[in-house]
Design an enzyme around this catalytic site. Sequence first.
Site, short mmCIF file in Angstrom:
data_model
loop_
_atom_site.label_atom_id
_atom_site.label_comp_id
_atom_site.label_asym_id
_atom_site.label_seq_id
_atom_site.Cartn_x
_atom_site.Cartn_y
_atom_site.Cartn_z
N ASP A 193 0.46 1.82 -7.07
CA ASP A 193 0.34 1.39 -8.47
C ASP A 193 -1.09 1.39 -8.98
OD1 ASP A 193 3.12 0.85 -8.80
OD2 ASP A 193 2.85 -0.92 -7.55
N HIS A 236 -0.51 -4.06 0.60
CA HIS A 236 0.85 -3.56 0.83
C HIS A 236 1.44 -4.23 2.05
CE1 HIS A 236 4.14 -0.69 1.30
NE2 HIS A 236 3.94 -0.41 0.03
#
Length: 378
Positions: free
Chosen positions: A313, A257
């Site tokens: 996700d 991320h």
Amino acid sequence: MTVTGTEFKRGLEGVIADQSSICLVDGVEGKLYYRGYSISDLVGCTFPEVTYLLLKGKLPNQKELSEITHKLREKRSIPRFIIDIIHSLPKSAHPMEVLQACVAALGTAHHDDEPLEEKIITLISQFPIICASYYRYKKGQAVVPSSQDESEGGHFLQILKDAQSDKEEARIMETCFILHMEHGFNASTFAARAIGSTLAPYHASISGAVGSLYGPLHGGANEGVLDIVKEIGSPENVSAWVKKALQEKRKITGMGHRVYKVKDPRAYILEDLLKSCAEKTGNTKNYEILKELEVTMKLEMEKRGKPIYPNVDFFSGALYNLLGIPRELFTPLFAIARVVGWSAHLVEMWQDNRLYRPKLLYQGTRDEKFIPLKNRRS
Ligand SMILES: CC(C)(COP(=O)(O)OP(=O)(O)OC[C@H]1O[C@@H](n2cnc3c(N)ncnc32)[C@H](O)[C@@H]1OP(=O)(O)O)[C@@H](O)C(=O)NCCC(=O)NCCS
């Protein structure tokens, strides 16, 4: 690098370009707050409750909650011309392309003097209908009329499957929506704000944000995780698969991320939901592969001095799969939730608007000698 007093940051990483009181993403501590409230407290709320919080900046009281709940349900319909557009688009289109086109088209039916809040509540209610209707059209199935009795989570499942939703599944869906509603200055929110900063209309700003969310490095990543799980096949294959993937310098979808340097707080909640859903249905294989992948990647990346962890996700695709949601609707599900965050940003920004205009570091030449067309050789 510094250009005329401004530091050059590729991809605007870490650049502070605006201010907001909507969302805090604490990437070091792994915390996420909407309007100051921790996401772990908000997952127990309803969709309208968190929508109210994001749009208005405070939690609703009972009367305010009843009003917004009623309004969202009352607006559950799309105009005939949107159904015609859906039915005229190629069936090969991705639902995100259809969603973007329909949001832009819906803008043509709204007027400047209509209150922004009306437009927002209507569009939030229309997102799931566009997505489910296009998916059903592709499958040769009729559009399902919306029930007014279902929660937002239940409504989506009802119009997708043409059946009253299961209470537990509806609650899981609602939780997933809340987890995806807002996430600071990510690419799609930046897109919404950049477009909105030109004072372009609400629908134009949101349709641009939908286009941004479609990308595989943003909302599209949840589809890719299921490919990886399929490719790996079983938990025993994870270790060899990871070594090979890292050797080939592949990016593992669902991991890493830009902001979180620890495990995404939303991934913990989604993991718990996936685990209990998998155990309930007796279909635990995907969960086991993902857990093994998480542990192996952590070890392998730590060895390389670059630990990376699951993002939002990583577990969501496998969870949606167990809820019977088709893969091409995974990213649209993200959009159905995130439209709330985009809208909150536009409301906030338009109270004190400033046109977005960053700079590019120019790498080309200047003062080239101009050659008339007839004299150009190659
Ligand atoms: C989201 C993403 C683009 C962030 O990338 P980023 O900001 O460049 O990440 P970092 O700077 O923290 O990366 C540090 C290192 O870890 C590596 N890395 C990051 N994510 C990785 C992943 N998913 N798989 C393998 N390696 C990864 C990077 O290549 C980098 O290595 P390098 O220094 O040798 O180039 C990236 O993690 C990614 O592509 N993830 C997969 C797509 C995805 O899940 N997107 C959804 C995000 S919510």
